[in-house]
Write an enzyme that holds these catalytic residues in place. Structure first.
Site, PDB file in Angstrom:
ATOM      1  N   GLY A 162      69.672 -48.891   6.843  1.00 14.30           N
ATOM      2  CA  GLY A 162      69.346 -47.484   6.598  1.00 14.30           C
ATOM      3  C   GLY A 162      70.497 -46.639   7.107  1.00 14.30           C
ATOM      4  O   GLY A 162      71.516 -46.472   6.430  1.00 14.30           O
ATOM      5  N   SER A 163      70.380 -46.154   8.341  1.00 14.68           N
ATOM      6  CA  SER A 163      71.486 -45.379   8.935  1.00 14.68           C
ATOM      7  C   SER A 163      72.747 -46.231   9.002  1.00 14.68           C
ATOM      8  O   SER A 163      73.857 -45.735   8.785  1.00 14.68           O
ATOM      9  CB  SER A 163      71.119 -44.932  10.357  1.00 14.68           C
ATOM     10  OG  SER A 163      69.949 -44.162  10.335  1.00 14.68           O
ATOM     11  N   ILE A 207      64.531 -46.102  -3.447  1.00 11.96           N
ATOM     12  CA  ILE A 207      65.502 -45.421  -4.299  1.00 11.96           C
ATOM     13  C   ILE A 207      64.799 -44.342  -5.137  1.00 11.96           C
ATOM     14  O   ILE A 207      63.914 -44.643  -5.944  1.00 11.96           O
ATOM     15  CB  ILE A 207      66.252 -46.441  -5.198  1.00 11.96           C
ATOM     16  CG1 ILE A 207      66.895 -47.539  -4.308  1.00 11.96           C
ATOM     17  CG2 ILE A 207      67.300 -45.740  -6.066  1.00 11.96           C
ATOM     18  CD1 ILE A 207      67.765 -47.032  -3.156  1.00 11.96           C
ATOM     19  N   SER A 208      65.205 -43.108  -4.905  1.00 16.16           N
ATOM     20  CA  SER A 208      64.630 -41.958  -5.612  1.00 16.16           C
ATOM     21  C   SER A 208      65.006 -42.036  -7.094  1.00 16.16           C
ATOM     22  O   SER A 208      66.106 -42.496  -7.435  1.00 16.16           O
ATOM     23  CB  SER A 208      65.148 -40.654  -5.014  1.00 16.16           C
ATOM     24  OG  SER A 208      64.853 -40.595  -3.643  1.00 16.16           O
ATOM     25  N   ARG A 235      75.415 -33.231   0.519  1.00 16.31           N
ATOM     26  CA  ARG A 235      74.572 -32.745   1.627  1.00 16.31           C
ATOM     27  C   ARG A 235      74.316 -31.234   1.580  1.00 16.31           C
ATOM     28  O   ARG A 235      73.205 -30.795   1.943  1.00 16.31           O
ATOM     29  CB  ARG A 235      75.147 -33.191   2.976  1.00 16.31           C
ATOM     30  CG  ARG A 235      74.802 -34.648   3.233  1.00 16.31           C
ATOM     31  CD  ARG A 235      75.368 -35.213   4.502  1.00 16.31           C
ATOM     32  NE  ARG A 235      74.970 -36.610   4.613  1.00 16.31           N
ATOM     33  CZ  ARG A 235      75.715 -37.572   5.141  1.00 16.31           C
ATOM     34  NH1 ARG A 235      76.910 -37.300   5.639  1.00 16.31           N
ATOM     35  NH2 ARG A 235      75.269 -38.812   5.187  1.00 16.31           N
ATOM     36  N   GLY A 289      43.397 -21.878   8.917  1.00 15.22           N
ATOM     37  CA  GLY A 289      42.663 -22.999   8.305  1.00 15.22           C
ATOM     38  C   GLY A 289      42.961 -23.135   6.817  1.00 15.22           C
ATOM     39  O   GLY A 289      43.021 -24.248   6.285  1.00 15.22           O
ATOM     40  N   GLU A 315      69.476 -38.994   2.888  1.00  8.01           N
ATOM     41  CA  GLU A 315      70.928 -38.693   2.852  1.00  8.01           C
ATOM     42  C   GLU A 315      71.508 -38.628   4.265  1.00  8.01           C
ATOM     43  O   GLU A 315      72.394 -37.820   4.550  1.00  8.01           O
ATOM     44  CB  GLU A 315      71.203 -37.424   2.045  1.00  8.01           C
ATOM     45  CG  GLU A 315      70.950 -37.679   0.567  1.00  8.01           C
ATOM     46  CD  GLU A 315      71.532 -36.659  -0.372  1.00  8.01           C
ATOM     47  OE1 GLU A 315      72.656 -36.202  -0.116  1.00  8.01           O
ATOM     48  OE2 GLU A 315      70.864 -36.351  -1.362  1.00  8.01           O
TER      49      GLU A 315
HETATM   50  C1  LIG Z   1      61.385 -40.783   0.215  1.00 10.24           C
HETATM   51  C2  LIG Z   1      62.719 -41.403   0.440  1.00 10.24           C
HETATM   52  C3  LIG Z   1      63.674 -41.354  -0.559  1.00 10.24           C
HETATM   53  C4  LIG Z   1      64.922 -41.970  -0.376  1.00 10.24           C
HETATM   54  N1  LIG Z   1      65.822 -41.983  -1.394  1.00 10.24           N
HETATM   55  C5  LIG Z   1      66.944 -42.736  -1.276  1.00 10.24           C
HETATM   56  C6  LIG Z   1      67.825 -42.920  -2.384  1.00 10.24           C
HETATM   57  O1  LIG Z   1      67.636 -42.358  -3.460  1.00 10.24           O
HETATM   58  N2  LIG Z   1      68.905 -43.739  -2.230  1.00 10.24           N
HETATM   59  C7  LIG Z   1      69.171 -44.380  -1.058  1.00 10.24           C
HETATM   60  O2  LIG Z   1      70.148 -45.123  -0.988  1.00 10.24           O
HETATM   61  N3  LIG Z   1      68.355 -44.218   0.025  1.00 10.24           N
HETATM   62  C8  LIG Z   1      67.250 -43.420  -0.060  1.00 10.24           C
HETATM   63  N4  LIG Z   1      66.413 -43.264   1.008  1.00 10.24           N
HETATM   64  C9  LIG Z   1      66.741 -43.898   2.277  1.00 10.24           C
HETATM   65  C10 LIG Z   1      67.152 -42.911   3.365  1.00 10.24           C
HETATM   66  O3  LIG Z   1      68.435 -42.403   3.120  1.00 10.24           O
HETATM   67  C11 LIG Z   1      67.016 -43.638   4.723  1.00 10.24           C
HETATM   68  O4  LIG Z   1      65.638 -43.733   4.977  1.00 10.24           O
HETATM   69  C12 LIG Z   1      67.730 -42.940   5.851  1.00 10.24           C
HETATM   70  O5  LIG Z   1      69.118 -43.014   5.701  1.00 10.24           O
HETATM   71  C13 LIG Z   1      67.368 -43.504   7.228  1.00 10.24           C
HETATM   72  O6  LIG Z   1      67.377 -44.891   7.249  1.00 10.24           O
HETATM   73  P1  LIG Z   1      66.081 -45.672   7.834  1.00 10.24           P
HETATM   74  O7  LIG Z   1      64.901 -45.059   7.199  1.00 10.24           O
HETATM   75  O8  LIG Z   1      66.313 -47.101   7.675  1.00 10.24           O
HETATM   76  O9  LIG Z   1      66.028 -45.269   9.362  1.00 10.24           O
HETATM   77  P2  LIG Z   1      66.784 -45.997  10.570  1.00 10.24           P
HETATM   78  O10 LIG Z   1      68.234 -46.066  10.282  1.00 10.24           O
HETATM   79  O11 LIG Z   1      66.075 -47.243  10.919  1.00 10.24           O
HETATM   80  O12 LIG Z   1      66.554 -44.919  11.718  1.00 10.24           O
HETATM   81  C14 LIG Z   1      65.316 -44.826  12.445  1.00 10.24           C
HETATM   82  C15 LIG Z   1      65.508 -43.735  13.507  1.00 10.24           C
HETATM   83  O13 LIG Z   1      66.585 -44.111  14.392  1.00 10.24           O
HETATM   84  C16 LIG Z   1      67.561 -43.086  14.408  1.00 10.24           C
HETATM   85  N5  LIG Z   1      68.897 -43.672  14.485  1.00 10.24           N
HETATM   86  C17 LIG Z   1      69.383 -44.750  13.810  1.00 10.24           C
HETATM   87  N6  LIG Z   1      70.669 -44.967  14.124  1.00 10.24           N
HETATM   88  C18 LIG Z   1      71.016 -43.989  14.992  1.00 10.24           C
HETATM   89  C19 LIG Z   1      72.226 -43.650  15.683  1.00 10.24           C
HETATM   90  N7  LIG Z   1      73.349 -44.347  15.530  1.00 10.24           N
HETATM   91  N8  LIG Z   1      72.205 -42.569  16.484  1.00 10.24           N
HETATM   92  C20 LIG Z   1      71.057 -41.842  16.644  1.00 10.24           C
HETATM   93  N9  LIG Z   1      69.912 -42.113  16.040  1.00 10.24           N
HETATM   94  C21 LIG Z   1      69.886 -43.158  15.215  1.00 10.24           C
HETATM   95  C22 LIG Z   1      67.387 -42.347  13.086  1.00 10.24           C
HETATM   96  O14 LIG Z   1      67.896 -41.011  13.130  1.00 10.24           O
HETATM   97  C23 LIG Z   1      65.884 -42.393  12.902  1.00 10.24           C
HETATM   98  O15 LIG Z   1      65.282 -41.348  13.641  1.00 10.24           O
HETATM   99  C24 LIG Z   1      65.190 -42.618   0.859  1.00 10.24           C
HETATM  100  C25 LIG Z   1      64.238 -42.628   1.877  1.00 10.24           C
HETATM  101  C26 LIG Z   1      63.009 -42.054   1.672  1.00 10.24           C
HETATM  102  C27 LIG Z   1      61.994 -42.110   2.781  1.00 10.24           C
END
Ligand SMILES: Cc1cc2nc3c(=O)[nH]c(=O)nc-3n(C[C@H](O)[C@H](O)[C@H](O)COP(=O)(O)OP(=O)(O)OC[C@H]3O[C@@H](n4cnc5c(N)ncnc54)[C@H](O)[C@@H]3O)c2cc1C
Length: 382
Positions: A130-131, A156-157, A242, A340, A363
């Site tokens: 993710g991140s 993926i949206s 962004r 409410g 993003e």
């Molecule tokens: C509805 C929806 C639509 C989406 N659409 C797309 C899309 O079209 N294409 C696509 O590729 N992705 C998409 N995503 C994925 C989205 O970009 C990721 O969910 C996002 O980048 C975060 O990754 P994660 O959910 O795995 O969270 P994680 O990376 O697991 O993070 C969990 C928590 O830990 C924190 N954290 C993690 N690493 C760090 C760090 N180094 N420092 C501080 N805090 C940290 C995060 O801020 C968060 O609060 C979508 C997600 C959702 C929910």
């Protein structure tokens, strides 16, 4: 605040406002409840030439300017972020082609997007990445004049609805982030299928799906840029996209604020409109000021991007996290002002509050954005 919009921009704004008010608002609650992808609204957007605003004139579009997109995005999202995402995500999915694609790829795909004939999607995230996008496990192996993709993308949206996907995969795992590449994959390619559709808190009118690649063979010419440039492309895309999340946030915050201020003038308690109470007035003042500040940041950053200034990652990250934090706060406060009734589905603010939450997550989460800003600042002041 006056943004000195041109005649063309005022026209685009008015077209988007009318689509939002006349076509999106009547179906907003229903599409949210039923998690219905808004193909009928996509058709309206298509006919109004809205998709052409995403694309520069040389590829059959009418703009490609981030400022114009911000104006349109705010209007659509003031009514429904979820419905508006069919448009916004197409922009995100298209950006890798516009930013890193060959002339041939641009000539092939961008006109299809400008006409609204095909929607796009952007596929980076995976279950374990993710991140930390550098941890993606999807692979693309060169095999003669093809690449063979294997792996699963998550959340993926526009997933399942779009026809053009920009997909990130490892071409050389040993190189880590420098071993990632970006590919164009079309919907009907054998070996490419869709997994489960997520049941979400907000933006329910947009589909969020798994993409599954099983020995999916695509022509080698579908690589965007060279092997190993995938992450550079992804970062450039995010810098440009962004501010658009910022514009989505300004839109949903404005929609919630407008509902709250009108309600406060009508709702009587203790024999007076609740807008006569200073506690409510101060909330309204703060909401309006925060929205104005977020919009100013978004518009100024969009103008920097359009001016071709090098290096705006810091400002883009600021837009994304500041505006989405404002959207979250303003939508929660709007629910509070409606009391409410704000908690009930007959008013739109509870939906806006649910929709706003995703803006702090996708993003790149707002923690990640703060990290980008802090890193840039520490370099500037070194
Ligand atoms: C509805 C929806 C639509 C989406 N659409 C797309 C899309 O079209 N294409 C696509 O590729 N992705 C998409 N995503 C994925 C989205 O970009 C990721 O969910 C996002 O980048 C975060 O990754 P994660 O959910 O795995 O969270 P994680 O990376 O697991 O993070 C969990 C928590 O830990 C924190 N954290 C993690 N690493 C760090 C760090 N180094 N420092 C501080 N805090 C940290 C995060 O801020 C968060 O609060 C979508 C997600 C959702 C929910």
């Amino acid at each position: 605040m006056e943004y000195f919009l041109t005649e063309d921009q005022l026209e685009m704004k008015e077209i988007a406002r009318r689509i939002a008010e006349e076509k999106m608002r009547p179906v907003s609650e229903k599409y949210d409840e039923e998690a219905h992808f808004p193909w009928d609204i996509v058709e309206v957007m298509r006919q109004a030439d809205l998709f052409a605003i995403l694309i520069p004139e040389e590829y059959d579009g009418i703009s490609g300017k981030v400022v114009d997109l911000a104006i349109v995005t705010e209007e659509l999202c003031a009514v429904d972020v979820g419905i508006a995402l069919a448009f916004g995500v197409t922009g995100l999915g298209m950006y890798p082609i516009l930013i890193g694609g060959s002339e041939e790829q641009k000539r092939k795909y961008l006109p299809q997007i400008a006409s609204g004939e095909r929607l796009a999607a952007f596929a980076l995230t995976e279950a374990n990445a993710g991140s930390d996008a550098g941890a993606i496990e999807t692979t693309a192996r060169r095999d003669g004049d093809h690449y063979v993709i294997n792996g699963t993308k998550q959340w993926i949206s526009n997933g399942g609805e779009a026809e053009i996907y920009t997909v990130f995969a490892m071409t050389d795992r040993a190189k880590g982030a420098r071993g990632a590449s970006c590919f164009i994959v079309e919907k009907d390619t054998p070996g490419f299928s869709f997994g489960k559709k997520e049941n979400k808190m907000g933006i329910r009118a947009n589909s969020t799906r798994e993409l599954i690649f099983e020995d999916c063979r695509i022509p080698a010419e579908n690589i965007i840029g060279r092997e190993g440039t995938g992450f550079i492309t992804a970062m450039k895309v995010f810098d440009k996209s962004r501010p658009m999340v910022g514009a989505q946030a300004v839109g949903v915050a404005r929609g919630a604020f407008e509902t709250a201020i009108r309600y406060s003038q009508q709702r009587q308690q203790f024999g007076k409109p609740i807008s006569s109470f200073q506690a409510v007035q101060f909330m309204l003042a703060d909401m309006a000021t925060q929205i104005e500040a977020a919009r100013a940041l978004v518009m100024q950053t969009a103008r920097m991007v359009d001016a071709g200034i090098k290096g705006y990652a810091k400002e883009s990250a600021m837009c994304k996290y500041y505006a989405s934090d404002v959207a979250m706060k303003v939508t929660v406060d709007a629910v509070q002002i409606l009391g409410g009734y704000g908690y009930m589905k007959e008013y739109p603010v509870e939906k806006m509050m649910r929709d706003a939450k995703i803006l702090q997550i996708y993003e790149g989460t707002n923690q990640i954005q703060r990290g980008i800003v802090a890193n840039a600042l520490l370099k500037e002041y070194y």
